[in-house]
Scaffold this motif. Structure first.
Motif, PDB file in Angstrom:
ATOM      1  N   UNK A   1       0.841  -1.194   0.000  1.00  0.00           N
ATOM      2  CA  UNK A   1       0.000   0.000   0.000  1.00  0.00           C
ATOM      3  C   UNK A   1       0.874   1.240   0.000  1.00  0.00           C
ATOM      4  N   UNK A   2       0.236   2.389  -0.248  1.00  0.00           N
ATOM      5  CA  UNK A   2       0.951   3.664  -0.229  1.00  0.00           C
ATOM      6  C   UNK A   2       1.452   4.014   1.166  1.00  0.00           C
ATOM      7  N   UNK A   3       0.875   3.367   2.176  1.00  0.00           N
ATOM      8  CA  UNK A   3       1.285   3.645   3.547  1.00  0.00           C
ATOM      9  C   UNK A   3       2.762   3.337   3.767  1.00  0.00           C
ATOM     10  N   UNK A   4       3.306   2.380   3.017  1.00  0.00           N
ATOM     11  CA  UNK A   4       4.725   2.043   3.148  1.00  0.00           C
ATOM     12  C   UNK A   4       5.581   3.270   2.847  1.00  0.00           C
ATOM     13  N   UNK A   5       5.291   3.938   1.741  1.00  0.00           N
ATOM     14  CA  UNK A   5       6.061   5.133   1.383  1.00  0.00           C
ATOM     15  C   UNK A   5       5.861   6.248   2.397  1.00  0.00           C
ATOM     16  N   UNK A   6       4.636   6.392   2.882  1.00  0.00           N
ATOM     17  CA  UNK A   6       4.365   7.444   3.862  1.00  0.00           C
ATOM     18  C   UNK A   6       5.176   7.221   5.129  1.00  0.00           C
ATOM     19  N   UNK A   7       5.252   5.970   5.562  1.00  0.00           N
ATOM     20  CA  UNK A   7       5.978   5.671   6.786  1.00  0.00           C
ATOM     21  C   UNK A   7       7.484   5.866   6.597  1.00  0.00           C
TER      22      UNK A   7
ATOM     23  N   UNK B   1       7.863  18.333   3.026  1.00  0.00           N
ATOM     24  CA  UNK B   1       9.015  17.440   3.175  1.00  0.00           C
ATOM     25  C   UNK B   1       8.577  15.992   3.011  1.00  0.00           C
ATOM     26  N   UNK B   2       7.490  15.609   3.669  1.00  0.00           N
ATOM     27  CA  UNK B   2       7.006  14.235   3.555  1.00  0.00           C
ATOM     28  C   UNK B   2       6.629  13.901   2.116  1.00  0.00           C
ATOM     29  N   UNK B   3       5.960  14.831   1.445  1.00  0.00           N
ATOM     30  CA  UNK B   3       5.565  14.591   0.058  1.00  0.00           C
ATOM     31  C   UNK B   3       6.786  14.367  -0.828  1.00  0.00           C
TER      32      UNK B   3
ATOM     33  N   UNK C   1      15.217  18.838   2.732  1.00  0.00           N
ATOM     34  CA  UNK C   1      15.364  19.231   4.135  1.00  0.00           C
ATOM     35  C   UNK C   1      15.424  20.741   4.304  1.00  0.00           C
ATOM     36  N   UNK C   2      15.731  21.463   3.231  1.00  0.00           N
ATOM     37  CA  UNK C   2      15.773  22.924   3.312  1.00  0.00           C
ATOM     38  C   UNK C   2      14.377  23.523   3.377  1.00  0.00           C
ATOM     39  N   UNK C   3      13.358  22.706   3.092  1.00  0.00           N
ATOM     40  CA  UNK C   3      11.974  23.174   3.134  1.00  0.00           C
ATOM     41  C   UNK C   3      11.490  23.184   4.577  1.00  0.00           C
ATOM     42  N   UNK C   4      10.764  24.221   4.973  1.00  0.00           N
ATOM     43  CA  UNK C   4      10.301  24.338   6.360  1.00  0.00           C
ATOM     44  C   UNK C   4       8.976  23.650   6.631  1.00  0.00           C
ATOM     45  N   UNK C   5       8.289  23.185   5.599  1.00  0.00           N
ATOM     46  CA  UNK C   5       6.962  22.602   5.786  1.00  0.00           C
ATOM     47  C   UNK C   5       7.051  21.095   5.946  1.00  0.00           C
TER      48      UNK C   5
ATOM     49  N   UNK D   1      14.097  11.626  11.362  1.00  0.00           N
ATOM     50  CA  UNK D   1      15.476  11.244  11.683  1.00  0.00           C
ATOM     51  C   UNK D   1      16.441  12.393  11.417  1.00  0.00           C
ATOM     52  N   UNK D   2      16.315  13.019  10.261  1.00  0.00           N
ATOM     53  CA  UNK D   2      17.227  14.122   9.948  1.00  0.00           C
ATOM     54  C   UNK D   2      16.928  15.346  10.811  1.00  0.00           C
ATOM     55  N   UNK D   3      15.653  15.605  11.084  1.00  0.00           N
ATOM     56  CA  UNK D   3      15.323  16.710  11.983  1.00  0.00           C
ATOM     57  C   UNK D   3      15.898  16.463  13.374  1.00  0.00           C
TER      58      UNK D   3
END
Length: 553
Positions: A416-422, A490-492, A482-486, A430-432
């Motif tokens: 499912x698409x949930x794999x990519x979302x997770x 970032x997730x998208x 990662x330079x994006x503040x939203x 992790x990077x944050x």
């Protein structure tokens, strides 16, 4: 060339992200014809307050209100209807996101952030306890995802109660996360439910874009009209190290949720009555692996233990190792191997805990150097994203002698698409977390550094310089994301590239990781040699004595 206009007053400068956003909005075609858009010169007149009674721009607010009426009519909104101006502002906004004037954080303008009322409903679920964090301004879809991830299918039966409002009744859906997320995105959020809020409230015509300059993240602090004591504070439990340790984090998280739901009423390991929560026998924050095994502790005992080990913990972990099960991550293995047999009582167990904390801090400083050098794909390979491809089920799950047991764990492939979302969410957090770890300039910890260790770190960086053009391009993509503040953006963007992150590492990655292991082995030698130093031997009651060492990262 004319100087760029400056914004802010009384020592309160506006955030650069917000100023860039202002320039974007003021010059966007959607806002063409906005009255008095610019002051004399090229400075944007962002605000048109209602208390301006004289001067050249005393009528700006009235003229802008007329502009908003005309704009509303042009997009099919009746200016005589309820909340017409806020609906107009939200509908015409070109990005549906805006940064905060004070901190620069980008938040959505749609109704996507849970209110105190919704969070209260979540906390009232029988299987929720204090170990499930309420994250400040978390997107509703992320919250629902975390609930299902932690507590399984029982959450689906609770979602109608959690999400219901007087105007919106959730439908009967299949117990599938994708179906619920689709309904929330396509139906629930557009309905502007009363138990969600936008990232910034409407403030047209006083503000150029129609929204408060301060986002919800800063209104309680920056807006003098709001009393902070009247706003509920949120707590965030971001265990920074958990993303950089090895192990089946999906199975461990699922089992933790099962404990809350099924075994919360069990008695505490120390003999106290429940309710109890899951305790990692080997603390993740000290470098131990994600394993589907927990001991039950009541809240006072769990809080008191914190990230310290007891003699009982060390003995148990050594017993698990004797069965050839890995209990500690690669970066902490060398120190554990050197000193686990030195633990003879609770005091020496605490001593080893302190050594492992400084080992963690040293590792994080090295990872930060790798991040600053731009080798982000290499770091992403440590996140073990492959575990997101499976869900798990435990056969005959039970508690024996206050420790979880089961006969078998089954891994079921997800498609499912949930794999990519997770995977995307894990990458972002992790990077944050790596950056957040060093947000504070001083800590009660230190970086172990010698010429030999630094040489191994340099060897790691040299090996990473040999990456292929494909990996170098992926490094640049991750850096741009990662330079994006939203968080939403970032997730998208991570979802678009997450399948490109290699699970099998190239030759130079293998060499780089080996050099990193060599560096941590040298760190282990240095820390092990400090076993009898005052820093580690001192009584736990003296742990509040701060040995703060300025970080040079």
């Amino acid at each position: 060339m004319a100087d760029k206009p400056k914004y802010g007053r009384k020592g309160q400068e506006w955030h650069p992200n917000f100023i860039e956003y202002m320039e974007f909005i003021a010059n966007h075609e959607v806002y063409q014809g906005m009255p008095d858009a610019f002051l004399d010169g090229n400075k944007i007149q962002w605000e048109s307050p209602s208390n301006r009674k004289s001067g050249k721009y005393k009528d700006t607010r009235r003229k802008r209100l007329d502009w908003w009426r005309r704009k509303g009519v042009s997009v099919g909104i009746d200016p005589n209807s309820t909340r017409w101006i806020s609906k107009t502002a939200r509908l015409i906004h070109p990005t549906k996101h805006k940064p905060c004037k004070r901190c620069g954080r980008v938040m959505e303008l749609r109704y996507v952030y849970p209110s105190n009322s919704l969070n209260k409903r979540v906390k009232q679920l029988s299987y929720i306890d204090d170990t499930f964090p309420v994250v400040a301004f978390e997107h509703i879809e992320s919250l629902v995802t975390r609930l299902v991830e932690s507590f399984g299918e029982q959450v689906f039966s609770a979602l109608p109660r959690i999400l219901r409002t007087s105007a919106i009744s959730p439908p009967e859906l299949e117990p599938k996360l994708e179906d619920w997320l689709r309904w929330i995105e396509e139906k629930y959020i557009p309905g502007e439910p009363s138990i969600l809020s936008p990232g910034a409230m409407s403030n047209a015509p006083d503000r150029f874009d129609g929204f408060h300059s301060f986002n919800q993240c800063c209104r309680s602090e920056a807006d003098r009209g709001r009393n902070k004591s009247n706003l509920q504070s949120y707590t965030t439990d971001r265990r920074v190290f958990e993303y950089w340790t090895e192990g089946d984090w999906i199975a461990a998280n699922r089992l933790m949720g099962q404990i809350r739901a099924i075994f919360g009423g069990e008695s505490c390991l120390n003999g106290h009555p429940g309710p109890c929560s899951a305790d990692h026998i080997g603390p993740i924050s000290l470098g131990f692996t994600h394993r589907p095994e927990f001991q039950l502790l009541c809240k006072p005992c769990n809080s008191a233990k914190n990230n310290r080990m007891t003699l009982r913990d060390v003995v148990h972990l050594k017993g698990v190792e004797a069965k050839r099960e890995k209990v500690i991550s690669w970066h902490s293995q060398a120190l554990w191997d050197k000193r686990k047999h030195s633990v003879a009582d609770d005091e020496t167990a605490r001593r080893l805990s302190k050594l492992l904390r400084d080992n963690r801090h040293t590792l994080m400083s090295i990872l930060r150097k790798i991040e600053k050098a731009g080798y982000l794909t290499f770091l992403a390979t440590f996140l073990e994203l492959q575990y997101a491809e499976y869900t798990v089920e435990f056969t005959n799950l039970k508690v024996e002698e206050h420790i979880t047991r089961f006969d078998e764990v089954s891994h079921i492939l997800r498609e499912t698409n949930y794999v990519k979302e997770q995977k995307a969410r894990r990458c972002r957090i992790a990077f944050e977390s790596l950056l957040d770890y060093f947000a504070k300039g001083t800590r009660n910890a230190f970086v172990v550094s010698t010429d030999a260790i630094n040489s191994k770190v340099e060897a790691t960086l040299c090996a990473l310089q040999q990456s292929s053009d494909t990996i170098k391009q992926l490094d640049l993509q991750i850096a741009d994301i990662l330079a994006n503040n939203s968080e939403t953006t970032i997730d998208e963007e991570f979802r678009a590239i997450v399948d490109s992150i290699p699970l099998t590492t190239s030759h130079n990655f293998v060499v780089a990781k080996q050099e990193l292991k060599n560096a941590m082995a040298l760190v282990a030698v240095e820390l092990s040699n400090q076993w009898n130093s005052d820093r580690y031997v001192r009584a736990e009651s003296d742990s509040d004595i701060q040995l703060e060492i300025k970080l040079e990262i």
